[in-house]
Design an enzyme around this catalytic site. Structure first.
Site, PDB file in Angstrom:
ATOM      1  N   GLU A  92       0.843  -1.202   0.000  1.00  0.00           N
ATOM      2  CA  GLU A  92       0.000   0.000   0.000  1.00  0.00           C
ATOM      3  C   GLU A  92       0.875   1.247   0.000  1.00  0.00           C
ATOM      4  OE1 GLU A  92      -2.516   1.464  -0.590  1.00  0.00           O
ATOM      5  OE2 GLU A  92      -4.311   0.896   0.491  1.00  0.00           O
ATOM      6  N   ASP A  96      -4.642   5.291   5.899  1.00  0.00           N
ATOM      7  CA  ASP A  96      -5.223   6.475   6.536  1.00  0.00           C
ATOM      8  C   ASP A  96      -6.227   5.986   7.588  1.00  0.00           C
ATOM      9  OD1 ASP A  96      -6.514   8.844   7.160  1.00  0.00           O
ATOM     10  OD2 ASP A  96      -6.728   9.524   5.111  1.00  0.00           O
ATOM     11  N   ARG A 158       0.868  12.403  -8.925  1.00  0.00           N
ATOM     12  CA  ARG A 158       1.469  11.102  -8.621  1.00  0.00           C
ATOM     13  C   ARG A 158       2.929  11.050  -9.055  1.00  0.00           C
ATOM     14  NH1 ARG A 158      -2.705   7.514  -7.285  1.00  0.00           N
ATOM     15  NH2 ARG A 158      -4.657   7.806  -8.389  1.00  0.00           N
TER      16      ARG A 158
HETATM   17  P1  IMP Z   1      -8.004   4.503   4.058  1.00  0.00           P
HETATM   18  O1  IMP Z   1      -9.008   3.528   3.536  1.00  0.00           O
HETATM   19  O2  IMP Z   1      -8.675   5.683   4.736  1.00  0.00           O
HETATM   20  O3  IMP Z   1      -6.942   3.884   4.930  1.00  0.00           O
HETATM   21  O4  IMP Z   1      -7.293   5.152   2.812  1.00  0.00           O
HETATM   22  C1  IMP Z   1      -6.445   4.451   2.033  1.00  0.00           C
HETATM   23  C2  IMP Z   1      -6.373   4.993   0.621  1.00  0.00           C
HETATM   24  O5  IMP Z   1      -6.787   6.364   0.529  1.00  0.00           O
HETATM   25  C3  IMP Z   1      -4.942   4.972   0.179  1.00  0.00           C
HETATM   26  O6  IMP Z   1      -4.664   3.791  -0.527  1.00  0.00           O
HETATM   27  C4  IMP Z   1      -4.836   6.210  -0.701  1.00  0.00           C
HETATM   28  O7  IMP Z   1      -5.125   5.870  -2.040  1.00  0.00           O
HETATM   29  C5  IMP Z   1      -5.893   7.154  -0.205  1.00  0.00           C
HETATM   30  N1  IMP Z   1      -5.303   8.185   0.686  1.00  0.00           N
HETATM   31  C6  IMP Z   1      -5.403   8.242   2.037  1.00  0.00           C
HETATM   32  N2  IMP Z   1      -4.728   9.289   2.538  1.00  0.00           N
HETATM   33  C7  IMP Z   1      -4.182   9.907   1.464  1.00  0.00           C
HETATM   34  C8  IMP Z   1      -3.324  11.069   1.340  1.00  0.00           C
HETATM   35  O8  IMP Z   1      -2.923  11.747   2.296  1.00  0.00           O
HETATM   36  N3  IMP Z   1      -2.966  11.400   0.070  1.00  0.00           N
HETATM   37  C9  IMP Z   1      -3.362  10.683  -1.038  1.00  0.00           C
HETATM   38  N4  IMP Z   1      -4.145   9.584  -0.949  1.00  0.00           N
HETATM   39  C10 IMP Z   1      -4.549   9.211   0.284  1.00  0.00           C
HETATM   40 MG    MG Z   2      -4.341   3.758  -2.558  1.00  0.00          MG
END
Ligand code: IMP
Ligand code: MG
Length: 173
Positions: A92, A96, A158
């Protein structure tokens, strides 16, 4: 937009992570499952630093709209590898809330792999709600929105070689 991690700092840490993984998997080639789109650059750099055999596959999910998680994870592209009885390392870009990785771990475990590990370049530890501890963490970071090195804001940025924090004006723009 401000630099948070330099190209060199990322390169050094990715090299250390690859060394650790190479040590742990010296006698059983893992399948790396990259989570698209964000992990593609990290995956490419990590694999080129490995000293062990490996296979690669990708999975694509979506939960984000702009900088906010939509709260549900959709599987947009499944893996094609046969993972039953294999050692899997999920790759990953960032954890977040933990919603995405929890979903993916649960889903891959349904195919009875012999092990599932998680390697994440970035970890927002303060906000993540996980059912497990990530096995390989590049950097533990505060809950700011970051871009570059594969990470996007609305699909852009990116391609930055470093990782930057977006401030509120950038996010609104
Ligand atoms: P989660 O499901 O909230 O843990 O988020 C995971 C996904 O959200 C990651 O694989 C990223 O694609 C996107 N993401 C979360 N935080 C960020 C950030 O600060 N910048 C860019 N993408 C993020
Ligand atoms: Mg992602």
């Amino acid at each position: 937009m401000k630099e948070f991690l330099s190209e060199q700092a990322i390169r050094d840490r990715v090299r250390e992570m690859a060394a650790e993984i190479s040590k742990d998997y010296s006698d059983h080639a893992p399948i790396f499952v990259g989570i698209l789109n964000g992990s593609f650059i990290f995956m490419a750099d990590l694999l080129r630093e490995l000293t062990v055999d490996s296979e690669v596959d990708f999975l694509k999910v979506s939960s984000y709209d702009g900088t906010e998680s939509s709260g549900t994870v959709h599987l947009l592209k499944d893996i094609s590898a046969e993972i039953t009885g294999r050692d899997i390392i999920i790759v990953e870009d960032i954890i977040d809330s933990g919603l995405t990785i929890n979903f993916i771990v649960r889903r891959l475990k349904e195919s009875d792999p012999s092990s599932v590990a998680v390697a994440t370049l970035l970890f927002k530890k303060e906000v993540a709600q996980l059912n497990f501890d990530p096995d390989y963490i590049g950097f533990t970071i505060p809950p700011d929105f970051v871009v570059g090195y594969g990470l996007d804001h609305n699909q852009k940025m990116r391609n930055l070689r470093n990782i930057c924090v977006l401030d509120q004006e950038d996010i609104a723009a």
